[in-house]
Design an enzyme around this catalytic site. Structure first.
Site, PDB file in Angstrom:
ATOM      1  N   THR A  19       0.980  -1.202   0.433  1.00  0.00           N
ATOM      2  CA  THR A  19      -0.023  -0.054  -0.084  1.00  0.00           C
ATOM      3  C   THR A  19       0.987   1.174   0.125  1.00  0.00           C
ATOM      4  O   THR A  19       0.065   1.957  -0.286  1.00  0.00           O
ATOM      5  CB  THR A  19      -1.203   0.028   1.505  1.00  0.00           C
ATOM      6  OG1 THR A  19      -1.627  -0.622   1.200  1.00  0.00           O
ATOM      7  CG2 THR A  19      -2.122   1.194   1.812  1.00  0.00           C
ATOM      8  N   SER A  63       0.652  -7.592  -0.675  1.00  0.00           N
ATOM      9  CA  SER A  63       2.044  -8.391   0.266  1.00  0.00           C
ATOM     10  C   SER A  63       1.507 -10.069   0.660  1.00  0.00           C
ATOM     11  O   SER A  63       1.512 -10.668   0.649  1.00  0.00           O
ATOM     12  CB  SER A  63       2.813  -7.356   1.470  1.00  0.00           C
ATOM     13  OG  SER A  63       1.338  -8.240   2.319  1.00  0.00           O
ATOM     14  N   THR A  96       1.408  -4.260   4.275  1.00  0.00           N
ATOM     15  CA  THR A  96       1.054  -5.044   5.510  1.00  0.00           C
ATOM     16  C   THR A  96       0.994  -6.394   5.846  1.00  0.00           C
ATOM     17  O   THR A  96       1.088  -6.757   6.807  1.00  0.00           O
ATOM     18  CB  THR A  96       0.468  -3.502   6.338  1.00  0.00           C
ATOM     19  OG1 THR A  96      -0.381  -3.623   5.750  1.00  0.00           O
ATOM     20  CG2 THR A  96       1.102  -2.113   6.311  1.00  0.00           C
ATOM     21  N   ASP A  97       0.371  -6.226   5.107  1.00  0.00           N
ATOM     22  CA  ASP A  97      -0.650  -7.386   5.487  1.00  0.00           C
ATOM     23  C   ASP A  97      -0.029  -9.776   5.512  1.00  0.00           C
ATOM     24  O   ASP A  97       0.051  -9.723   6.372  1.00  0.00           O
ATOM     25  CB  ASP A  97      -1.062  -8.252   3.753  1.00  0.00           C
ATOM     26  CG  ASP A  97      -2.798  -7.482   3.843  1.00  0.00           C
ATOM     27  OD1 ASP A  97      -2.826  -6.433   4.782  1.00  0.00           O
ATOM     28  OD2 ASP A  97      -3.015  -7.728   3.110  1.00  0.00           O
TER      29      ASP A  97
HETATM   30  N1  ASP Z   1      -2.611  -5.716   0.785  1.00  0.00           N
HETATM   31  C1  ASP Z   1      -1.988  -4.987   1.189  1.00  0.00           C
HETATM   32  C2  ASP Z   1      -0.228  -4.946   1.253  1.00  0.00           C
HETATM   33  O1  ASP Z   1       0.003  -5.664   1.867  1.00  0.00           O
HETATM   34  C3  ASP Z   1      -1.862  -3.655   2.371  1.00  0.00           C
HETATM   35  C4  ASP Z   1      -0.966  -2.719   3.230  1.00  0.00           C
HETATM   36  O2  ASP Z   1       0.279  -2.532   2.239  1.00  0.00           O
HETATM   37  O3  ASP Z   1      -1.292  -2.230   4.066  1.00  0.00           O
HETATM   38  O4  ASP Z   1       0.461  -4.873  -0.186  1.00  0.00           O
END
Ligand code: ASP
Length: 337
Positions: A19, A63, A96-97
């Protein structure tokens, strides 16, 4: 890209997507975006002093789609840059995932004496008020700090160790926690204030099955490419819950799974039917480890245990530790053969 040999404290920023590199069609939209679109060099342009940092785009993924092949590639790029004397530390932009899994994997395979800092964001780069630039700036501050070492994650001004970090919120910008262990420290106006010593551990301390030499051989082979990701052991996670049966476990064993982590309830407790299936799996030669689905605390061993516990590792990290231990064991049998 060539290293700037005039700078003895070079920070290298590796982009993997997430993200933090996300793009939405409307600035007010914090959830309807595509992750992994903005290049890492472009993200750095927004930062004061960003032009002095060395950027390398390793991948551009959401991710949630992280996998073994990219982990291996990332570990190889980290090992390459960490070996350069001019490099003081590495920052990795990441979604973050699955950040906590990548953090644990990199700590386990690199055990870096220099800092490797994961930076992320909960809002896309195109948001009205994006959190990524501040998180990236804070991550660079951590990577630049003399004495910093090991893999850590920085989010919302907080520094989390690879061992402890867990995503605990699906939306808020302060999305991570470090459980009972607490934060490594905080970043305030570019200054790092430590709250405990830098995490300095190797994964063997959290994995009693792995013999250190064998694990090191496996790890060397991950980094040098002798063990391609396509051949890493299959380890799956199953969950205990009211009414859990052994059907999933039996199906996985029939498919040839090599390891299973069970996320038990409470102190790693298991429904009798699930436990019976796990014991059948052990009898069939599958390595089984018991963690807890609780966010806080750990499984405390008792004399009555029939399935070994994860030594405090959360299920997703216990899965990585078990995968590495199985790889280490296969390295040791090939050494013996
Ligand atoms: N779906 C995103 C990822 O993990 C979520 C994020 O980065 O906050 O790439």
């Amino acid at each position: 890209m060539a290293i700037n040999s005039n700078s003895p404290h070079q920070i290298v920023v590796l982009g993997t997507g997430g993200t933090i590199a996300g793009r939405a069609s409307q600035a007010g939209d914090n959830i309807g975006y595509t992750a992994g679109e903005v290049g890492v060099a472009q993200l750095l342009e927004l930062l004061p002093g960003g032009a002095a940092l060395l950027a390398e785009q390793v991948a551009q993924v959401d991710s949630k789609d992280m996998g073994f092949a990219l982990w291996q590639q990332l570990a190889q790029r980290c090992a390459h840059w960490l070996a350069q004397p001019e490099v003081q530390g590495i920052v990795i932009t990441h979604g973050t995932d699955t950040l906590e899994e990548t953090a644990y994997f990199l700590q386990a395979v690199l055990c870096p004496a220099k800092p490797v800092v994961l930076a992320c964001a909960m809002r896309p780069a195109t948001a009205l008020v994006p959190d990524g630039p501040q998180n990236l700036l804070d991550a660079v501050a951590v990577a630049s700090m003399p004495g910093a070492r090991g893999v850590v994650a920085v989010c919302a001004g907080r520094i989390h160790s690879a061992l402890d970090v867990q995503k605990v919120h699906s939306y808020q910008v302060d999305a991570f926690a470090s459980g009972d262990a607490g934060l490594v420290g905080v970043v305030e106006e570019g200054r790092v204030r430590l709250q405990r010593v830098w995490p300095d551990y190797v994964y063997e301390q959290n994995w009693p099955l792995a013999q250190v030499e064998c694990a090191q051989a496996a790890i060397k082979n991950i980094v040098n490419g002798t063990f391609p990701a396509s051949g890493w052991p299959r380890v799956e996670i199953v969950l205990n819950y009211a009414g859990a049966s052994g059907l999933l476990v039996d199906a996985l064993v029939a498919q040839g799974v090599q390891g299973l982590v069970v996320a038990g309830t409470g102190n790693g407790t298991l429904h009798a039917d699930l436990q019976a299936a796990l014991l059948r799996a052990v009898a069939a030669g599958v390595a089984v480890v018991r963690a807890t689905r609780c966010v806080f605390g750990r499984v405390l061993a008792t004399p009555a245990d029939v399935v070994i516990d994860s030594q405090g590792l959360a299920p997703v990290k216990a899965r990585i530790a078990l995968m590495l231990a199985l790889l280490a064991n296969s390295a040791s049998s090939s050494i013996r053969d």
